[in-house]
Design a protein around this motif. Structure first.
Motif, PDB file in Angstrom:
ATOM      1  N   LEU A 181       0.822  -1.211   0.000  1.00 56.65           N
ATOM      2  CA  LEU A 181       0.000   0.000   0.000  1.00 56.65           C
ATOM      3  C   LEU A 181       0.855   1.260   0.000  1.00 56.65           C
ATOM      4  O   LEU A 181       1.851   1.343   0.722  1.00 56.65           O
ATOM      5  CB  LEU A 181      -0.896   0.028   1.248  1.00 56.65           C
ATOM      6  N   PRO A 182       0.461   2.259  -0.785  1.00 60.10           N
ATOM      7  CA  PRO A 182       1.129   3.563  -0.685  1.00 60.10           C
ATOM      8  C   PRO A 182       0.848   4.177   0.692  1.00 60.10           C
ATOM      9  O   PRO A 182      -0.141   3.828   1.349  1.00 60.10           O
ATOM     10  CB  PRO A 182       0.464   4.397  -1.784  1.00 60.10           C
ATOM     11  N   ALA A 183       1.707   5.076   1.101  1.00 61.15           N
ATOM     12  CA  ALA A 183       1.545   5.724   2.407  1.00 61.15           C
ATOM     13  C   ALA A 183       0.170   6.367   2.532  1.00 61.15           C
ATOM     14  O   ALA A 183      -0.309   7.026   1.610  1.00 61.15           O
ATOM     15  CB  ALA A 183       2.636   6.782   2.591  1.00 61.15           C
ATOM     16  N   GLY A 184      -0.464   6.156   3.671  1.00 59.12           N
ATOM     17  CA  GLY A 184      -1.734   6.805   3.968  1.00 59.12           C
ATOM     18  C   GLY A 184      -2.980   6.147   3.407  1.00 59.12           C
ATOM     19  O   GLY A 184      -4.088   6.606   3.666  1.00 59.12           O
ATOM     20  N   VAL A 185      -2.844   5.068   2.645  1.00 60.99           N
ATOM     21  CA  VAL A 185      -4.023   4.407   2.073  1.00 60.99           C
ATOM     22  C   VAL A 185      -4.645   3.493   3.128  1.00 60.99           C
ATOM     23  O   VAL A 185      -3.971   2.620   3.682  1.00 60.99           O
ATOM     24  CB  VAL A 185      -3.660   3.595   0.807  1.00 60.99           C
TER      25      VAL A 185
ATOM     26  N   MET B  66      -8.362  -5.363   2.355  1.00 59.92           N
ATOM     27  CA  MET B  66      -8.036  -4.940   0.991  1.00 59.92           C
ATOM     28  C   MET B  66      -7.816  -3.442   0.951  1.00 59.92           C
ATOM     29  O   MET B  66      -8.293  -2.714   1.824  1.00 59.92           O
ATOM     30  CB  MET B  66      -9.148  -5.344   0.033  1.00 59.92           C
ATOM     31  N   SER B  67      -7.107  -3.009  -0.062  1.00 54.90           N
ATOM     32  CA  SER B  67      -6.839  -1.587  -0.235  1.00 54.90           C
ATOM     33  C   SER B  67      -8.135  -0.835  -0.509  1.00 54.90           C
ATOM     34  O   SER B  67      -8.872  -1.162  -1.435  1.00 54.90           O
ATOM     35  CB  SER B  67      -5.883  -1.385  -1.407  1.00 54.90           C
ATOM     36  N   ALA B  68      -8.411   0.188   0.293  1.00 54.98           N
ATOM     37  CA  ALA B  68      -9.614   1.002   0.065  1.00 54.98           C
ATOM     38  C   ALA B  68      -9.472   1.835  -1.197  1.00 54.98           C
ATOM     39  O   ALA B  68     -10.465   2.307  -1.748  1.00 54.98           O
ATOM     40  CB  ALA B  68      -9.868   1.902   1.270  1.00 54.98           C
ATOM     41  N   GLU B  69      -8.261   1.991  -1.676  1.00 55.12           N
ATOM     42  CA  GLU B  69      -8.000   2.754  -2.895  1.00 55.12           C
ATOM     43  C   GLU B  69      -8.345   1.946  -4.154  1.00 55.12           C
ATOM     44  O   GLU B  69      -8.711   2.507  -5.182  1.00 55.12           O
ATOM     45  CB  GLU B  69      -6.520   3.142  -2.926  1.00 55.12           C
ATOM     46  N   LEU B  70      -8.271   0.621  -4.061  1.00 57.92           N
ATOM     47  CA  LEU B  70      -8.433  -0.226  -5.240  1.00 57.92           C
ATOM     48  C   LEU B  70      -9.754  -0.989  -5.306  1.00 57.92           C
ATOM     49  O   LEU B  70     -10.143  -1.439  -6.375  1.00 57.92           O
ATOM     50  CB  LEU B  70      -7.289  -1.243  -5.308  1.00 57.92           C
ATOM     51  N   TYR B  71     -10.415  -1.175  -4.172  1.00 58.45           N
ATOM     52  CA  TYR B  71     -11.599  -2.033  -4.138  1.00 58.45           C
ATOM     53  C   TYR B  71     -12.817  -1.311  -3.591  1.00 58.45           C
ATOM     54  O   TYR B  71     -12.712  -0.476  -2.703  1.00 58.45           O
ATOM     55  CB  TYR B  71     -11.337  -3.289  -3.287  1.00 58.45           C
ATOM     56  N   GLU B  72     -13.936  -1.697  -4.116  1.00 62.37           N
ATOM     57  CA  GLU B  72     -15.233  -1.207  -3.659  1.00 62.37           C
ATOM     58  C   GLU B  72     -16.034  -2.411  -3.201  1.00 62.37           C
ATOM     59  O   GLU B  72     -15.976  -3.471  -3.821  1.00 62.37           O
ATOM     60  CB  GLU B  72     -15.948  -0.525  -4.828  1.00 62.37           C
ATOM     61  N   ILE B  73     -16.759  -2.275  -2.121  1.00 66.56           N
ATOM     62  CA  ILE B  73     -17.593  -3.356  -1.612  1.00 66.56           C
ATOM     63  C   ILE B  73     -19.041  -3.007  -1.923  1.00 66.56           C
ATOM     64  O   ILE B  73     -19.498  -1.913  -1.600  1.00 66.56           O
ATOM     65  CB  ILE B  73     -17.402  -3.533  -0.095  1.00 66.56           C
ATOM     66  N   GLY B  74     -19.751  -3.908  -2.565  1.00 64.71           N
ATOM     67  CA  GLY B  74     -21.151  -3.657  -2.892  1.00 64.71           C
ATOM     68  C   GLY B  74     -21.941  -4.946  -2.923  1.00 64.71           C
ATOM     69  O   GLY B  74     -21.399  -6.010  -3.204  1.00 64.71           O
ATOM     70  N   TYR B  75     -23.200  -4.845  -2.600  1.00 65.17           N
ATOM     71  CA  TYR B  75     -24.083  -6.009  -2.637  1.00 65.17           C
ATOM     72  C   TYR B  75     -25.524  -5.510  -2.656  1.00 65.17           C
ATOM     73  O   TYR B  75     -25.810  -4.391  -2.217  1.00 65.17           O
ATOM     74  CB  TYR B  75     -23.849  -6.945  -1.441  1.00 65.17           C
ATOM     75  N   PRO B  76     -26.439  -6.337  -3.174  1.00 64.08           N
ATOM     76  CA  PRO B  76     -27.835  -5.914  -3.209  1.00 64.08           C
ATOM     77  C   PRO B  76     -28.444  -5.878  -1.808  1.00 64.08           C
ATOM     78  O   PRO B  76     -28.054  -6.652  -0.941  1.00 64.08           O
ATOM     79  CB  PRO B  76     -28.523  -6.982  -4.063  1.00 64.08           C
ATOM     80  N   VAL B  77     -29.361  -4.980  -1.623  1.00 59.93           N
ATOM     81  CA  VAL B  77     -30.105  -4.894  -0.376  1.00 59.93           C
ATOM     82  C   VAL B  77     -31.564  -5.168  -0.722  1.00 59.93           C
ATOM     83  O   VAL B  77     -32.139  -4.495  -1.578  1.00 59.93           O
ATOM     84  CB  VAL B  77     -29.963  -3.493   0.275  1.00 59.93           C
TER      85      VAL B  77
END
Length: 96
Positions: free
Chosen positions: A50-54, A78-89
């Motif tokens: 990870l880059p600094a501060g990520v 996981m890196s918050a810079e590279l990944y998004e978490i999503g799912y149906p509600v």
């Protein structure tokens, strides 16, 4: 390689961990997920490059048997810079 309850080695190879736990008599499983974001630990920075501060996002999933027994705990960072978490509600259906 472990045998399936039927004794067939090939039956196990294509099945996932959830199937194996349920085949052992602990199903049907239910899951609870906790999702959080936080500063990365020194070890996570190293392992995830990870880059600094990520920050990292973390998913903590607990699999539970109908008897309330915790059968599996899975923690994923996981890196918050590279990944998004999503799912149906899904909307709960009103009771009549």
């Amino acid at each position: 390689m472990a045998l399936s309850p039927s004794g067939n080695r090939n039956a196990v190879g294509l099945r996932n961990q959830t199937d194996r736990i349920e085949d052992a008599g602990h199903g049907p499983l239910s899951w609870y997920e906790r999702i959080s974001a936080r500063a990365a630990t020194t070890r996570e920075v190293e392992l995830l490059r990870l880059p600094a501060g990520v920050p990292v996002q973390r998913i903590l999933r607990t699999s539970t048997s109908p008897a309330g027994r915790v059968c599996e705990v899975n923690a994923t960072s996981m890196s918050a810079e590279l990944y998004e978490i999503g799912y149906p509600v899904e909307r709960a259906r009103p009771s009549d």
